[in-house]
Scaffold this motif. Structure first.
Motif, PDB file in Angstrom:
ATOM      1  N   GLU A 303       0.840  -1.194   0.000  1.00 54.22           N
ATOM      2  CA  GLU A 303       0.000   0.000   0.000  1.00 54.22           C
ATOM      3  C   GLU A 303       0.879   1.248   0.000  1.00 54.22           C
ATOM      4  O   GLU A 303       1.771   1.381   0.835  1.00 54.22           O
ATOM      5  CB  GLU A 303      -0.915   0.003   1.217  1.00 54.22           C
ATOM      6  N   VAL A 304       0.620   2.121  -0.952  1.00 52.15           N
ATOM      7  CA  VAL A 304       1.345   3.390  -1.068  1.00 52.15           C
ATOM      8  C   VAL A 304       0.355   4.511  -0.769  1.00 52.15           C
ATOM      9  O   VAL A 304      -0.706   4.588  -1.386  1.00 52.15           O
ATOM     10  CB  VAL A 304       1.935   3.555  -2.483  1.00 52.15           C
ATOM     11  N   LYS A 305       0.712   5.379   0.185  1.00 52.00           N
ATOM     12  CA  LYS A 305      -0.212   6.429   0.612  1.00 52.00           C
ATOM     13  C   LYS A 305       0.459   7.795   0.567  1.00 52.00           C
ATOM     14  O   LYS A 305       1.479   8.029   1.221  1.00 52.00           O
ATOM     15  CB  LYS A 305      -0.709   6.146   2.037  1.00 52.00           C
ATOM     16  N   ASP A 306      -0.102   8.680  -0.258  1.00 51.60           N
ATOM     17  CA  ASP A 306       0.302  10.096  -0.323  1.00 51.60           C
ATOM     18  C   ASP A 306       1.812  10.247  -0.509  1.00 51.60           C
ATOM     19  O   ASP A 306       2.462  11.082   0.143  1.00 51.60           O
ATOM     20  CB  ASP A 306      -0.135  10.829   0.948  1.00 51.60           C
ATOM     21  N   LEU A 307       2.374   9.486  -1.436  1.00 52.76           N
ATOM     22  CA  LEU A 307       3.830   9.423  -1.615  1.00 52.76           C
ATOM     23  C   LEU A 307       4.333  10.567  -2.490  1.00 52.76           C
ATOM     24  O   LEU A 307       3.840  10.787  -3.602  1.00 52.76           O
ATOM     25  CB  LEU A 307       4.201   8.079  -2.250  1.00 52.76           C
ATOM     26  N   THR A 308       5.337  11.280  -1.984  1.00 53.14           N
ATOM     27  CA  THR A 308       6.010  12.327  -2.754  1.00 53.14           C
ATOM     28  C   THR A 308       7.517  12.156  -2.583  1.00 53.14           C
ATOM     29  O   THR A 308       8.000  11.909  -1.475  1.00 53.14           O
ATOM     30  CB  THR A 308       5.597  13.734  -2.274  1.00 53.14           C
ATOM     31  N   PHE A 309       8.240  12.279  -3.709  1.00 51.19           N
ATOM     32  CA  PHE A 309       9.696  12.119  -3.649  1.00 51.19           C
ATOM     33  C   PHE A 309      10.375  13.147  -4.541  1.00 51.19           C
ATOM     34  O   PHE A 309       9.995  13.354  -5.687  1.00 51.19           O
ATOM     35  CB  PHE A 309      10.109  10.716  -4.095  1.00 51.19           C
ATOM     36  N   ARG A 310      11.411  13.797  -3.970  1.00 50.82           N
ATOM     37  CA  ARG A 310      12.225  14.754  -4.705  1.00 50.82           C
ATOM     38  C   ARG A 310      13.683  14.315  -4.652  1.00 50.82           C
ATOM     39  O   ARG A 310      14.189  13.914  -3.587  1.00 50.82           O
ATOM     40  CB  ARG A 310      12.100  16.159  -4.101  1.00 50.82           C
ATOM     41  N   GLU A 316      11.074  16.922  -8.635  1.00 51.21           N
ATOM     42  CA  GLU A 316      10.016  16.169  -7.973  1.00 51.21           C
ATOM     43  C   GLU A 316       9.588  15.021  -8.888  1.00 51.21           C
ATOM     44  O   GLU A 316       8.837  15.202  -9.846  1.00 51.21           O
ATOM     45  CB  GLU A 316       8.827  17.087  -7.664  1.00 51.21           C
ATOM     46  N   ALA A 317      10.072  13.822  -8.587  1.00 52.17           N
ATOM     47  CA  ALA A 317       9.851  12.669  -9.452  1.00 52.17           C
ATOM     48  C   ALA A 317       8.494  12.025  -9.240  1.00 52.17           C
ATOM     49  O   ALA A 317       7.930  11.435 -10.161  1.00 52.17           O
ATOM     50  CB  ALA A 317      10.952  11.634  -9.230  1.00 52.17           C
ATOM     51  N   LEU A 318       7.949  12.102  -8.006  1.00 58.32           N
ATOM     52  CA  LEU A 318       6.635  11.557  -7.702  1.00 58.32           C
ATOM     53  C   LEU A 318       5.847  12.568  -6.875  1.00 58.32           C
ATOM     54  O   LEU A 318       6.406  13.191  -5.966  1.00 58.32           O
ATOM     55  CB  LEU A 318       6.752  10.236  -6.933  1.00 58.32           C
ATOM     56  N   LYS A 319       4.561  12.690  -7.175  1.00 57.75           N
ATOM     57  CA  LYS A 319       3.748  13.714  -6.520  1.00 57.75           C
ATOM     58  C   LYS A 319       2.439  13.103  -6.024  1.00 57.75           C
ATOM     59  O   LYS A 319       1.578  12.723  -6.818  1.00 57.75           O
ATOM     60  CB  LYS A 319       3.434  14.850  -7.510  1.00 57.75           C
ATOM     61  N   ALA A 339       8.780   9.254 -16.231  1.00 50.90           N
ATOM     62  CA  ALA A 339       7.471   9.532 -15.639  1.00 50.90           C
ATOM     63  C   ALA A 339       7.419   9.242 -14.148  1.00 50.90           C
ATOM     64  O   ALA A 339       6.485   9.660 -13.467  1.00 50.90           O
ATOM     65  CB  ALA A 339       6.394   8.716 -16.351  1.00 50.90           C
ATOM     66  N   GLY A 340       8.414   8.486 -13.635  1.00 48.83           N
ATOM     67  CA  GLY A 340       8.445   8.166 -12.217  1.00 48.83           C
ATOM     68  C   GLY A 340       8.272   6.690 -11.919  1.00 48.83           C
ATOM     69  O   GLY A 340       8.239   6.283 -10.744  1.00 48.83           O
ATOM     70  N   LYS A 341       8.188   5.856 -12.944  1.00 51.26           N
ATOM     71  CA  LYS A 341       7.924   4.424 -12.770  1.00 51.26           C
ATOM     72  C   LYS A 341       9.055   3.743 -11.991  1.00 51.26           C
ATOM     73  O   LYS A 341       8.817   3.049 -10.994  1.00 51.26           O
ATOM     74  CB  LYS A 341       7.763   3.749 -14.136  1.00 51.26           C
ATOM     75  N   SER A 342      10.292   3.927 -12.456  1.00 52.23           N
ATOM     76  CA  SER A 342      11.435   3.292 -11.801  1.00 52.23           C
ATOM     77  C   SER A 342      11.676   3.883 -10.413  1.00 52.23           C
ATOM     78  O   SER A 342      12.088   3.170  -9.487  1.00 52.23           O
ATOM     79  CB  SER A 342      12.694   3.439 -12.662  1.00 52.23           C
ATOM     80  N   THR A 343      11.416   5.167 -10.258  1.00 50.24           N
ATOM     81  CA  THR A 343      11.573   5.809  -8.945  1.00 50.24           C
ATOM     82  C   THR A 343      10.655   5.169  -7.914  1.00 50.24           C
ATOM     83  O   THR A 343      11.055   4.922  -6.767  1.00 50.24           O
ATOM     84  CB  THR A 343      11.287   7.322  -9.050  1.00 50.24           C
ATOM     85  N   LEU A 344       9.417   4.879  -8.310  1.00 52.25           N
ATOM     86  CA  LEU A 344       8.487   4.224  -7.396  1.00 52.25           C
ATOM     87  C   LEU A 344       9.048   2.880  -6.928  1.00 52.25           C
ATOM     88  O   LEU A 344       9.015   2.560  -5.733  1.00 52.25           O
ATOM     89  CB  LEU A 344       7.138   4.015  -8.086  1.00 52.25           C
ATOM     90  N   GLU A 510       4.767  12.499 -15.690  1.00 56.81           N
ATOM     91  CA  GLU A 510       5.313  13.638 -14.954  1.00 56.81           C
ATOM     92  C   GLU A 510       5.136  13.472 -13.446  1.00 56.81           C
ATOM     93  O   GLU A 510       4.785  14.414 -12.732  1.00 56.81           O
ATOM     94  CB  GLU A 510       4.676  14.938 -15.442  1.00 56.81           C
ATOM     95  N   GLY A 511       5.378  12.259 -12.955  1.00 53.31           N
ATOM     96  CA  GLY A 511       5.353  11.999 -11.524  1.00 53.31           C
ATOM     97  C   GLY A 511       3.998  11.784 -10.910  1.00 53.31           C
ATOM     98  O   GLY A 511       3.877  11.609  -9.695  1.00 53.31           O
TER      99      GLY A 511
END
Length: 569
Positions: A303-310, A316-319, A339-344, A510-511
């Protein structure tokens, strides 16, 4: 007209091998032609390319028999430098081709070697950059670019030398669908505007045929099996017997009982000429094909909740990402490069740490888990195999995770043997990794994760560089793994893979998470396709051509029918 490339009774044998890799090759390619060379892995395509550009025998020791002439001159009488003035090669792995610190320096490399005056050099670099539309990136470092931009820079680097032949080694392997389509269109435009001879080595037949090809040369076991037009090839059975995937719309027409022949111009879905009777057959098949049944959702695994990563540079790779992956699902993550796929996936595995939000694995907050603890449950196969491999020999690489976990040697050996067999690597068990092709290295990294039997496996482009037979073997194993309860997540640019094997698609751009739906629904939404740099499938176009308004339902019923056919049901 004289051929620009001519093989006569040509054969090639590597010094380290007992048997030749190429046998009795007779092939003439004429100026201005566009030729696709296809065939299963190990059929000799890459060796043929190496013989053309001079890597074999100048870098890869071996000897050849018969004759190869390039531009009317016998190849054995020219060195690799002379060969490069006629044939420019764009490699599958663009990163391996870069030598400059900036895009401009990389494009200018060949000119610097030729001691071209600076003013002329700048003008030629600018001209080549404009041809491939990278003039706005000349001051950028190559590694800062997207996969499609990197490929354009590599192409500019060979165009700057005004070569006669452009040779592309799997140009679509690492590109998102929209970038792949743009790459084929770019190659087609350059060929026409510059009157270049183009040779493309590629597994993805339908994607290459997005633009016209004059010929398809089909290889198997070191020999030329066919040299024909795309239309003739698509209407025969050679693709099935050699394990090359035919276009989806051709398969759909066959399921509907439509006899495909060259007069229908089947090489492109846009030019496909169907009679009213053929369209009625497709509509009748659609009406009688079984509908897709919805399965009950399983319990959550991740479960991923409200995930943001810079990243450290502020990007900002994920928003604000929220999603749930359930036990036993097979899910595709799609979207353009960056788009942020690998970052996730890196955040899930603990390689990076989010600034905001939470990730729960089996209900446990992963913030309290180390990378090693997460790896007990989640395995990650990276896109670039060279970033994962650390051992000299294949068997040591595949067994490394188990050795580090101090498992008994008997268990290690059994798991390694099983994983190698699954990935069709058993004959290479004693080989050094350095002797493998890029695609084979990819299979080694998959085998190294499969040997650990994780609860969830994340695979970044698992089938890139694989022919359809190897692709099918890997995916069927992943399906079997999935049916046993393992959650499988595939980061992929391959829309066919997403349709054929996944029941759910997460689409990023775009994240942000743009969509969480079935693959058929995603690929039947033109606005979403454009926004996420995906590609409309030929099934969507075929449905419209046959007067079927519900392209989503048509695609879903094709998938159901195709899965049954693949499983022999």
């Amino acid at each position: 007209m004289e051929p620009i490339i001519s093989f006569k009774n040509f054969g090639f044998k590597y010094t380290v091998q007992k048997e030749p890799t190429l046998y009795d090759i007779d092939l003439d390619i004429y100026p201005g032609q566009k030729v696709l060379i296809a065939g299963p892995s190990g059929c000799g395509k890459s060796t043929l390319v190496s013989c053309l550009n001079g890597l074999a025998p100048f870098s890869y020791d071996g000897e050849y028999t018969g004759s190869l002439t390039i531009g009317g001159k016998e190849a054995r009488d020219s060195d690799i430098f002379t060969r490069s003035k006629v044939i420019g090669t764009v490699l599958q792995d663009s990163d391996a081709q870069f030598v400059g610190l900036t895009v401009a320096e990389d494009i200018a490399f060949a000119l610097e070697n030729d001691e071209v005056p600076v003013d002329e050099m700048k003008q030629r670099v600018d001209t080549s950059a404009r041809l491939v539309d990278v003039q706005g990136h000349l001051s950028h470092a190559p590694h800062e670019l997207s996969g499609g931009q990197k490929q354009r820079v590599s192409l500019a680097g060979v165009l700057v030398d005004d070569v006669d032949v452009l040779l592309f080694d799997e140009p679509l392997a690492n590109l998102d669908p929209a970038a792949g389509e743009a790459a084929i269109e770019l190659i087609d435009r350059i060929a026409k505007e510059q009157n270049k001879t183009v040779i493309i080595i590629e597994h993805r037949l339908e994607d290459v045929l997005h633009c016209h090809m004059d010929r398809v040369v089909l290889m198997e076991e070191g020999r030329i099996l066919a040299d024909t037009t795309p239309e003739e090839l698509l209407c025969g059975r050679l693709l099935q017997t050699t394990g090359i995937r035919e276009p989806l719309y051709i398969t759909a027409l066959k399921y509907a009982g439509v006899a495909v022949d060259p007069s229908m111009r089947p090489a492109h879905i846009e030019t496909l000429a169907l009679s009213d009777a053929d369209k009625e057959k497709v509509r009748a098949w659609f009406e009688t094909a079984p509908k897709t049944e919805k399965a009950e959702p399983a319990e959550p695994l991740l479960e991923v909740k409200d995930l943001t990563f810079r990243y450290a540079n502020g990007f900002e790779a994920l928003k604000d990402i929220s999603l749930t992956l359930r036990k036993g699902e097979m899910t595709a993550i799609a979207g353009r490069n960056g788009a942020g796929k690998s970052t996730l996936c890196k955040l899930v595995c603990g390689f990076e740490h989010q600034q905001e939000g939470s990730i729960f694995l089996k209900g446990i907050d992963t913030a309290d888990l180390s990378i090693k603890e997460r790896a007990e449950h989640v395995g990650y196969v990276m896109q670039n195999p060279n970033q994962m491999i650390s051992k000299v020999f294949i068997k040591d690489e595949v067994g490394l995770g188990l050795v580090l976990r101090e498992r008994p040697q008997e268990e290690v050996d059994a798991a390694v043997d099983a994983a190698l067999a699954t990935c069709s690597l058993s004959p290479f068990v004693e080989w050094p990794v350095s002797a493998l092709s890029y695609g084979q290295k990819k299979r080694v990294t998959i085998a190294s994760i499969l040997s650990l039997k994780p609860d969830m496996i994340l695979l970044d482009e698992p089938t890139a560089g694989q022919d359809f037979r190897r692709y099918t073997e890997i995916m069927e194993f992943l399906e079997e793994l999935n049916r046993s309860g393992v959650t499988v997540v595939l980061i992929t640019h391959d829309m066919h893979l997403m349709l054929e094997y996944c029941d759910r698609s997460l689409v990023f751009s775009e994240g942000r998470l743009l969509a969480d739906d079935s693959p058929a629904a995603v690929l039947s939404d033109p606005a979403l396709i454009e926004k996420a740099s995906l590609k409309k499938t030929s099934l969507y176009t075929l449905a419209g051509l046959c007067g079927i308004d519900d392209a989503k339902a048509f695609t879903e019923r094709f998938i159901r029918c195709d899965r049954k056919a693949r499983r022999g049901l």
